[in-house]
Write a protein that holds these residues in place. Structure first.
Motif: not given
Length: 148
Positions: A42-53, A85-90, A100-103, A138-143
């Motif tokens: 599911c990815g809810a537990c995603t963290v970055l390890v050396d920059g990699q999800p 984070v700013e994009a997620w809010v906007s 959302q933390s994993g996203q 989510i895709a709009a926020a990434v863009r």
């Protein structure tokens, strides 16, 4: 064993095969990283390890010793994470918010690797599940973050 999490080194007495998720949540009190399925699906537990999800629910702590681990608690300390984070809010992405933390971590990892992703790059990288179905937001926020 020592783990470097959010720029701080922690000395742990955990068993080497303990999932990183449980060390973060139970031993260090970093509860922003969520338990979802426990199967890396599911990815809810995603963290970055050396920059990699990285799915922390199936990652043993001994596999990440010596790595730089970033959780949602420190994502805004990273310039790319701050933009995400700013994009997620906007873009008002979150509904229930559980995933959302994993996203956010997955999006930060993507933009650190590919600062100007195509729609195909976004679709390939943003595979975490969202029960509320906020995939378009989510895709709009990434863009949006990529343009910031």
């Amino acid at each position: 064993m020592d783990l470097t999490i959010n720029g701080q080194t922690h000395r742990l007495d955990s068993e080497p095969d303990t999932p990183l998720l449980w060390v973060l949540r139970d031993e260090l009190g970093l509860t922003g990283t969520k338990y979802g399925c426990g199967l890396a699906q599911c990815g809810a537990c995603t963290v970055l390890v050396d920059g990699q999800p990285t799915r922390s629910c199936v990652t043993p702590v001994d596999a990440v010793a010596g790595s730089q681990i970033m959780t949602i608690e420190a994502v805004t300390q990273d310039p790319v994470g701050q933009k995400v984070v700013e994009a997620w809010v906007s873009q008002q992405v979150a509904q229930c918010g559980y995933c959302q933390s994993g996203q956010v971590m997955a999006a930060t990892g993507l933009l650190k690797q590919t600062p100007k992703p195509s729609d195909e790059d976004i679709a390939a990288a943003m595979v975490n599940l969202c029960r509320c179905g906020t995939y378009n937001a989510i895709a709009a926020a990434v863009r949006h973050a990529a343009q910031a």
